[in-house]
Design an enzyme around this catalytic site. Structure first.
Site, PDB file in Angstrom:
ATOM      1  N   PHE A   1       0.868  -1.178   0.000  1.00 54.25           N
ATOM      2  CA  PHE A   1       0.000   0.000   0.000  1.00 54.25           C
ATOM      3  C   PHE A   1       0.903   1.226   0.000  1.00 54.25           C
ATOM      4  O   PHE A   1       1.462   1.595   1.029  1.00 54.25           O
ATOM      5  CB  PHE A   1      -0.870  -0.044   1.255  1.00 54.25           C
ATOM      6  CG  PHE A   1      -1.946   1.001   1.352  1.00 54.25           C
ATOM      7  CD1 PHE A   1      -3.097   0.913   0.600  1.00 54.25           C
ATOM      8  CD2 PHE A   1      -1.820   2.046   2.254  1.00 54.25           C
ATOM      9  CE1 PHE A   1      -4.119   1.854   0.743  1.00 54.25           C
ATOM     10  CE2 PHE A   1      -2.827   2.992   2.401  1.00 54.25           C
ATOM     11  CZ  PHE A   1      -3.978   2.893   1.642  1.00 54.25           C
TER      12      PHE A   1
ATOM     13  N   GLY B   1       5.925  14.223   4.436  1.00 49.98           N
ATOM     14  CA  GLY B   1       4.940  15.291   4.501  1.00 49.98           C
ATOM     15  C   GLY B   1       3.514  14.840   4.277  1.00 49.98           C
ATOM     16  O   GLY B   1       2.594  15.659   4.290  1.00 49.98           O
TER      17      GLY B   1
ATOM     18  N   SER C   1      -0.249  10.467   8.051  1.00 49.77           N
ATOM     19  CA  SER C   1      -1.582  10.263   8.596  1.00 49.77           C
ATOM     20  C   SER C   1      -2.652  11.034   7.830  1.00 49.77           C
ATOM     21  O   SER C   1      -3.822  10.692   7.877  1.00 49.77           O
ATOM     22  CB  SER C   1      -1.607  10.685  10.070  1.00 49.77           C
ATOM     23  OG  SER C   1      -0.747   9.870  10.834  1.00 49.77           O
TER      24      SER C   1
ATOM     25  N   GLY D   1      11.475  -7.227  35.781  1.00 49.19           N
ATOM     26  CA  GLY D   1      12.688  -6.625  36.317  1.00 49.19           C
ATOM     27  C   GLY D   1      13.792  -6.598  35.274  1.00 49.19           C
ATOM     28  O   GLY D   1      13.535  -6.408  34.089  1.00 49.19           O
TER      29      GLY D   1
ATOM     30  N   GLU E   1      -1.104   3.683  10.424  1.00 50.11           N
ATOM     31  CA  GLU E   1      -2.559   3.733  10.230  1.00 50.11           C
ATOM     32  C   GLU E   1      -3.164   4.982  10.880  1.00 50.11           C
ATOM     33  O   GLU E   1      -4.337   4.995  11.252  1.00 50.11           O
ATOM     34  CB  GLU E   1      -3.250   2.481  10.778  1.00 50.11           C
ATOM     35  CG  GLU E   1      -2.698   1.173  10.274  1.00 50.11           C
ATOM     36  CD  GLU E   1      -3.069   0.878   8.838  1.00 50.11           C
ATOM     37  OE1 GLU E   1      -3.945   1.562   8.301  1.00 50.11           O
ATOM     38  OE2 GLU E   1      -2.469  -0.036   8.248  1.00 50.11           O
TER      39      GLU E   1
END
Length: 395
Positions: A129, A135, A138, A350, A374
């Site tokens: 995809f 730039g 999302s 730990g 996504e």
């Protein structure tokens, strides 16, 4: 944007068998080889072949094109199982089933579907995809990759120039589902179209694998397009107008998938931590007998169960009721929750939890990406908050 639909091809009994088979495969065949995948930064060929034999490259693709035909509600159940072990396996099949394959299912022409979907469902073709770029991550509206006609008329070739970043499966991809700007954006038209670009097309160049914090074996890379010539038939759906709608619809489904993946990762971190707390001792006593350790485990369990319930509810809201903010709600909560649970898992272990090849150490690094791809957590908050304000604003 088209309204989500719920059209199950697989009944409950058959799905229960598919889910049980998938769970057994992941926990008996993949889980024991997690460190092999991590240290080698690749999925062994025999595992990839086994994944293909199970039909997992096409679990969410319709049966008419060779997929298993799982619907959106069933997909989140599979995704929670995929999250329980190496997320590289999920990544390898994720784009075929999700944001790349679903573009073709929802928007491709009959010819495009018949040409590509059977091979995508079988795993013969790995589809990537190609949306994110410098730039424009999302928010797809900011992308700068350009496509132009080389000639007049609808039969003229297309020429694509630009670059993409962080493209999942790019080094092994056979097909790039590529988003490009074909016209200037307007308030009503973002000017984006989608093209099918075979990886072997002259002018397509894939960069070296990215060196990432985690998710070893899940390969990403930059992809550049330089004077890439495509036939008119490469335009998805035969229409320039479908590109942005395809991106948004695919991202919504993908956000539910990532939310479910986060639940699976958190469940694994919890199970590892409970087992460690029951077996490790301090001063002759199991550390699980200490109240503060129990408090950490309680917080982890609460997060896991809340995420599990939320992702199922949001999947129903999206697929059955058309609630378009539900995927963002699920992804925001579950990706943030998985990060908190993974952190607590390391704390319960730990110093052991900081050692490479201990599962919670790997999970701690792997889950960090969930809040970024996504659509970042910040973008999800804007989507949710903006929708709430608009719903209360008089028209």
């Amino acid at each position: 944007m088209s309204t989500p639909t719920h059209q199950p091809e697989v009944d409950g009994e058959d799905f229960a068998e598919i889910l049980a088979t998938t769970r057994e495969f992941l926990r008996t065949k993949v889980l024991p080889r997690e460190n092999e995948i991590m240290t080698g930064d690749r999925i062994p060929d025999d595992l990839r072949a086994a994944v293909a034999d199970l039909g997992l490259f096409g679990f969410a693709l319709p049966q008419r094109w060779g997929g298993l035909g799982l619907d959106g509600l069933q997909e989140v159940e599979i995704a929670m199982e995929l999250g329980y072990t190496s997320v590289a396996v999920r990544s390898m099949i994720g784009t075929n089933n999700g944001i790349a394959g679903q573009v073709l299912v929802g928007y491709g022409t009959d010819e495009q579907r018949e040409e590509w979907l059977p091979r995508i469902a079988s795993g013969e073709v790995v589809a990537s995809f190609a949306l994110t770029e410098e730039g424009a991550g999302s928010n797809p509206a900011g992308l700068r990759t350009r496509a132009r006609r080389d000639g007049a008329g609808e039969d003229a070739d297309w020429m694509i120039d630009g670059g993409k970043r962080f493209i999942t499966n790019a080094p092994i991809a056979d097909l790039f589902v590529t988003f490009a700007r074909t016209r200037e954006a307007t308030p009503d038209d973002p000017g984006i179209a989608v093209f099918l670009v075979p990886a072997s097309t002259p002018g397509v160049e894939v960069g070296p694998k990215d060196k990432k914090m985690g998710q070893e074996g899940a390969w990403t890379a930059d992809v550049t397009f330089t004077d890439v010539r495509l036939p008119a038939a490469a335009l998805v759906g035969g229409s320039e107008a479908d590109g942005y709608r395809a991106a948004m619809a695919s991202l919504s489904r993908g956000r539910l998938h990532i939310a479910a993946l986060g639940v699976g990762l958190a469940r694994r971190a919890l199970d590892e931590s409970v087992a460690y707390a029951a077996g490790a001792t301090q001063g002759g006593n199991p550390i699980g007998s200490f109240q503060l350790v129990q408090a950490h485990l309680a917080d982890m369990q609460t997060g896991v169960l809340a995420g599990q319930a939320l992702v199922r509810d949001c999947a129903r809201r999206y697929w059955l009721d058309g609630d378009r903010t539900a995927p963002s709600v699920a992804k925001l909560f579950c990706s943030e929750m998985a990060g908190r649970v993974a952190d607590l898992g390391v704390q319960v272990h730990g110093g052991t939890g900081y050692i490479r090849e201990v599962p919670v150490e790997r999970i701690y690094r792997d889950v960090r990406l969930l809040r970024l791809y996504e659509g970042t957590s910040e973008i999800q908050r804007l989507i949710i908050g903006g929708a709430l304000v608009r719903s209360a604003t008089p028209r």
